[in-house]
Design an enzyme around this catalytic site. Structure first.
Site, PDB file in Angstrom:
ATOM      1  N   ARG A 119       0.843  -1.193   0.000  1.00  0.00           N
ATOM      2  CA  ARG A 119       0.000   0.000   0.000  1.00  0.00           C
ATOM      3  C   ARG A 119       0.878   1.242   0.000  1.00  0.00           C
ATOM      4  O   ARG A 119       1.849   1.325   0.759  1.00  0.00           O
ATOM      5  CB  ARG A 119      -0.938   0.055   1.212  1.00  0.00           C
ATOM      6  N   MET A 120       0.555   2.184  -0.863  1.00  0.00           N
ATOM      7  CA  MET A 120       1.193   3.503  -0.856  1.00  0.00           C
ATOM      8  C   MET A 120       0.245   4.447  -0.127  1.00  0.00           C
ATOM      9  O   MET A 120      -0.787   4.841  -0.675  1.00  0.00           O
ATOM     10  CB  MET A 120       1.451   3.980  -2.287  1.00  0.00           C
ATOM     11  N   HIS A 121       0.583   4.790   1.098  1.00  0.00           N
ATOM     12  CA  HIS A 121      -0.315   5.599   1.930  1.00  0.00           C
ATOM     13  C   HIS A 121       0.271   6.994   2.105  1.00  0.00           C
ATOM     14  O   HIS A 121       1.370   7.157   2.648  1.00  0.00           O
ATOM     15  CB  HIS A 121      -0.513   4.946   3.299  1.00  0.00           C
TER      16      HIS A 121
ATOM     17  N   ARG B 216      -2.725  15.634  -0.421  1.00  0.00           N
ATOM     18  CA  ARG B 216      -2.476  15.383  -1.849  1.00  0.00           C
ATOM     19  C   ARG B 216      -1.314  16.233  -2.366  1.00  0.00           C
ATOM     20  O   ARG B 216      -1.295  16.660  -3.508  1.00  0.00           O
ATOM     21  CB  ARG B 216      -3.720  15.630  -2.697  1.00  0.00           C
TER      22      ARG B 216
ATOM     23  N   ASP C 145      -4.424  17.064  -7.680  1.00  0.00           N
ATOM     24  CA  ASP C 145      -3.565  16.145  -6.939  1.00  0.00           C
ATOM     25  C   ASP C 145      -2.120  16.382  -7.353  1.00  0.00           C
ATOM     26  O   ASP C 145      -1.762  16.169  -8.513  1.00  0.00           O
ATOM     27  CB  ASP C 145      -3.977  14.694  -7.230  1.00  0.00           C
TER      28      ASP C 145
ATOM     29  N   ARG D 111       0.505  14.880  -5.950  1.00  0.00           N
ATOM     30  CA  ARG D 111       1.367  13.782  -5.541  1.00  0.00           C
ATOM     31  C   ARG D 111       2.087  13.145  -6.723  1.00  0.00           C
ATOM     32  O   ARG D 111       1.538  13.018  -7.812  1.00  0.00           O
ATOM     33  CB  ARG D 111       0.557  12.714  -4.800  1.00  0.00           C
TER      34      ARG D 111
END
Length: 210
Positions: A52-54, A96, A128, A130
């Site tokens: 998971r990329m959290h 974000r 976003d 990111r």
């Protein structure tokens, strides 16, 4: 290419003490101190690790804000990786990518009727900001090029595939819906409609079931 810098054993998790290894890196691109939490499950039948990329969310992960589902997704991921093994990449990309203070300003705008994307745009940011290049470098440094990805966000899936990471399976998280005046249903519905998140709002996961 990023390199593993140090590994430290610790216990994590909101409702149970789950053994994990925290890993720091050197050679990442954006200068942030991203870390990986590695959960080993010796008796797991999963040969391809769950990933998971959290993205960091102080208000949700730490203070359990009613405005989002970030903390609940984090806890769900930790519990899943306790059972199956896996790697959680904790990325320092608050709001974000707009930062904590700007996110708080966006909260003010959301209180006035804007949705999460509209608020970011009003502050002069894209939907976003990111970038998941460092997440790819982290996976490569850990020797992981073949994964199962825990996400509802198609941008994360595409980022890994575009970088040559083989994603064998996408594992979605629950819809952690918080009811009430300051609930997060509109936030979740906006992520589905505007951000194309693969999330079934009807499949509600209550906070006390996490």
């Amino acid at each position: 290419m990023a390199q593993v810098r140090a590994r430290v054993e610790l216990n994590v998790g909101q409702r149970s003490h789950i053994p994990a290894e925290i890993v720091s890196f050197e050679g990442l691109q954006d200068g942030q101190e991203h870390v990986a939490l590695v959960f080993n499950r010796a008796d797991s039948e999963q040969s391809v690790p769950l990933i998971r990329m959290h993205s960091e969310c102080l208000t949700g992960d730490v203070f359990h804000s009613s405005r989002c589902d970030c903390g609940e997704q984090l806890n769900e991921s930790i519990e899943a990786m306790h059972l199956q093994g896996g790697v959680l990449l904790y990325l320092r990309q608050e709001g974000r990518g707009i930062g904590l203070y700007n996110k708080i300003d966006a909260y003010v705008l959301q209180s006035q009727g804007m949705n999460t994307y509209e608020a970011n745009n009003h502050l002069g940011f894209d939907d976003d900001l990111r970038d998941f290049s460092d997440a790819v470098l982290m996976l490569q440094a850990l020797g992981l090029n073949h994964v199962r990805l825990m996400t509802n966000n198609p941008r994360k899936l595409n980022a890994l595939r575009d970088a040559g990471i083989q994603v064998e399976e996408v594992v979605g998280t629950h819809a952690h819906v918080k009811v009430g005046v300051a609930g997060n249903r509109n936030y979740l519905e906006t992520k589905v409609k505007h951000g194309s998140h693969m999330l079934d709002i009807k499949k509600i996961k209550k906070p006390d079931e996490i």
